[in-house]
Design a protein around this motif. Structure first.
Motif, PDB file in Angstrom:
ATOM      1  N   ILE A   3       0.866  -1.170   0.000  1.00 54.38           N
ATOM      2  CA  ILE A   3       0.000   0.000   0.000  1.00 54.38           C
ATOM      3  C   ILE A   3       0.905   1.223   0.000  1.00 54.38           C
ATOM      4  CG2 ILE A   3      -1.792   1.321   1.167  1.00 54.38           C
ATOM      5  CD1 ILE A   3      -2.709  -1.248   2.526  1.00 54.38           C
ATOM      6  N   GLN A   4       0.895   1.947  -1.100  1.00 49.58           N
ATOM      7  CA  GLN A   4       1.631   3.211  -1.155  1.00 49.58           C
ATOM      8  C   GLN A   4       0.677   4.320  -0.709  1.00 49.58           C
ATOM      9  OE1 GLN A   4       2.211   5.480  -4.864  1.00 49.58           O
ATOM     10  NE2 GLN A   4       4.398   5.049  -4.625  1.00 49.58           N
ATOM     11  N   ALA A   5       1.158   5.213   0.149  1.00 51.22           N
ATOM     12  CA  ALA A   5       0.343   6.327   0.624  1.00 51.22           C
ATOM     13  C   ALA A   5       0.753   7.603  -0.095  1.00 51.22           C
ATOM     14  CB  ALA A   5       0.492   6.504   2.134  1.00 51.22           C
ATOM     15  N   ALA A   6      -0.192   8.185  -0.842  1.00 46.96           N
ATOM     16  CA  ALA A   6       0.026   9.453  -1.548  1.00 46.96           C
ATOM     17  C   ALA A   6      -0.519  10.560  -0.645  1.00 46.96           C
ATOM     18  CB  ALA A   6      -0.679   9.435  -2.891  1.00 46.96           C
ATOM     19  N   LEU A   7       0.363  11.199   0.096  1.00 45.73           N
ATOM     20  CA  LEU A   7      -0.051  11.991   1.245  1.00 45.73           C
ATOM     21  C   LEU A   7      -0.701  13.325   0.924  1.00 45.73           C
ATOM     22  CD1 LEU A   7       3.006  11.350   3.597  1.00 45.73           C
ATOM     23  CD2 LEU A   7       0.806  10.170   3.568  1.00 45.73           C
ATOM     24  N   ASN A   8      -0.319  13.953  -0.214  1.00 46.91           N
ATOM     25  CA  ASN A   8      -0.884  15.287  -0.441  1.00 46.91           C
ATOM     26  C   ASN A   8      -1.203  15.611  -1.894  1.00 46.91           C
ATOM     27  OD1 ASN A   8       1.831  15.473  -1.187  1.00 46.91           O
ATOM     28  ND2 ASN A   8       2.240  17.309   0.027  1.00 46.91           N
ATOM     29  N   GLN A 207      -2.180  -7.200  -7.895  1.00 54.15           N
ATOM     30  CA  GLN A 207      -1.278  -6.052  -7.987  1.00 54.15           C
ATOM     31  C   GLN A 207      -1.353  -5.207  -6.720  1.00 54.15           C
ATOM     32  OE1 GLN A 207       0.908  -5.804 -10.286  1.00 54.15           O
ATOM     33  NE2 GLN A 207       0.138  -7.174 -11.877  1.00 54.15           N
ATOM     34  N   ASP A 208      -0.454  -4.233  -6.628  1.00 53.12           N
ATOM     35  CA  ASP A 208      -0.367  -3.367  -5.456  1.00 53.12           C
ATOM     36  C   ASP A 208      -1.287  -2.161  -5.612  1.00 53.12           C
ATOM     37  OD1 ASP A 208       1.563  -5.039  -4.242  1.00 53.12           O
ATOM     38  OD2 ASP A 208       3.141  -4.107  -5.429  1.00 53.12           O
ATOM     39  N   ILE A 209      -1.418  -1.368  -4.544  1.00 50.87           N
ATOM     40  CA  ILE A 209      -2.385  -0.273  -4.551  1.00 50.87           C
ATOM     41  C   ILE A 209      -1.801   0.988  -3.922  1.00 50.87           C
ATOM     42  CG2 ILE A 209      -4.417  -1.775  -4.552  1.00 50.87           C
ATOM     43  CD1 ILE A 209      -4.633  -1.389  -1.532  1.00 50.87           C
TER      44      ILE A 209
END
Length: 240
Positions: A3-8, A207-209
């Motif tokens: 889980i990639q976190a796209a913070l802003n 796949q990843d998210i």
């Protein structure tokens, strides 16, 4: 499963009052997101005015803060909009991303100019490449590049806010990647409420998210998320 976190991203305080802008805010949000299940981060560093920037001073400070707080991989944008379309200025700024505070990876959008030179520069700096693919056409562009075999992963990002349309675009792009022999992992995400259907389809495909306030402020039930950590926790529940 990552889980990639796209913070802003480009999200403003008017859209969500909790979106992190400063290095300290990014670090705090990243630490909470890590506890919720995030394994990597994507940032859009901001300058003193809160505008997106590729200036080394701000990029390195943001990356260092998040890395110190989490110890996890940290990536950043290279979006051409941050330099008003100036390809040469982008290269000049990215060339300053050096030392132990440099990003682990950076995004290159396949629909932007100057991607070959940018990829070569990132590689020379020891920064990984996250290839931004929005459509099947972007997948074909990626396949024709000289850096197709130097990818950390493909960032699959359909722009449609209609859930069914976004899932269909991601599926078409994934099929084109397969036809072109690009088998590197995919990190898929959507926008607004389409986010959650794209994530479900990605998980079903193995796949990843990616999730975060860059992509949506809404939880699967349509309510507003309090933070990046709340979005990551919801994504983690989808993944089981």
């Amino acid at each position: 499963m990552l889980i990639q976190a796209a913070l802003n991203g480009g999200t403003t305080r008017a859209t969500h009052p909790g979106v992190p802008l400063t290095p300290a805010e990014l670090a705090a949000e990243a630490e909470a997101a890590m506890r919720a299940g995030a394994g990597a981060f994507h940032l859009h560093p901001r300058d003193a005015a809160g505008d997106q920037t590729l200036e080394p001073e701000h990029v390195l400070a943001a990356v260092a803060a998040v890395r110190a707080a989490t110890g996890l991989p940290v990536g950043v944008t290279t979006g051409i909009w941050t330099v008003q379309g100036d390809v040469r200025r982008r290269l000049a700024l990215v060339a300053g991303w050096t030392g132990d505070r440099r990003p682990d990876y950076a995004s290159i959008n396949m629909n932007e100019p100057g991607i070959e030179d940018l990829a070569d520069l990132l590689t020379s700096l020891g920064i990984g490449i996250e290839a931004g693919v929005w459509t099947a056409e972007d997948a074909r562009v990626l396949a024709a590049t000289g850096f197709r075999d130097r990818l950390r992963w493909v960032l699959m990002e359909p722009e449609e806010t209609d859930p069914a349309a976004a899932v269909a675009t991601a599926a078409a792009a994934a099929a084109e990647l397969a036809r072109q022999g690009i088998t590197v992992r995919q990190v898929r995400h959507g926008y607004e409420m389409a986010t959650w259907d794209v994530l479900r389809a990605s998980l079903a495909d193995g796949q990843d998210i990616r999730i975060g306030l860059e992509d949506t402020t809404l939880l699967p039930d349509g309510s507003t998320a309090k933070s990046n950590a709340a979005l990551v926790a919801a994504a983690a529940r989808l993944a089981g």
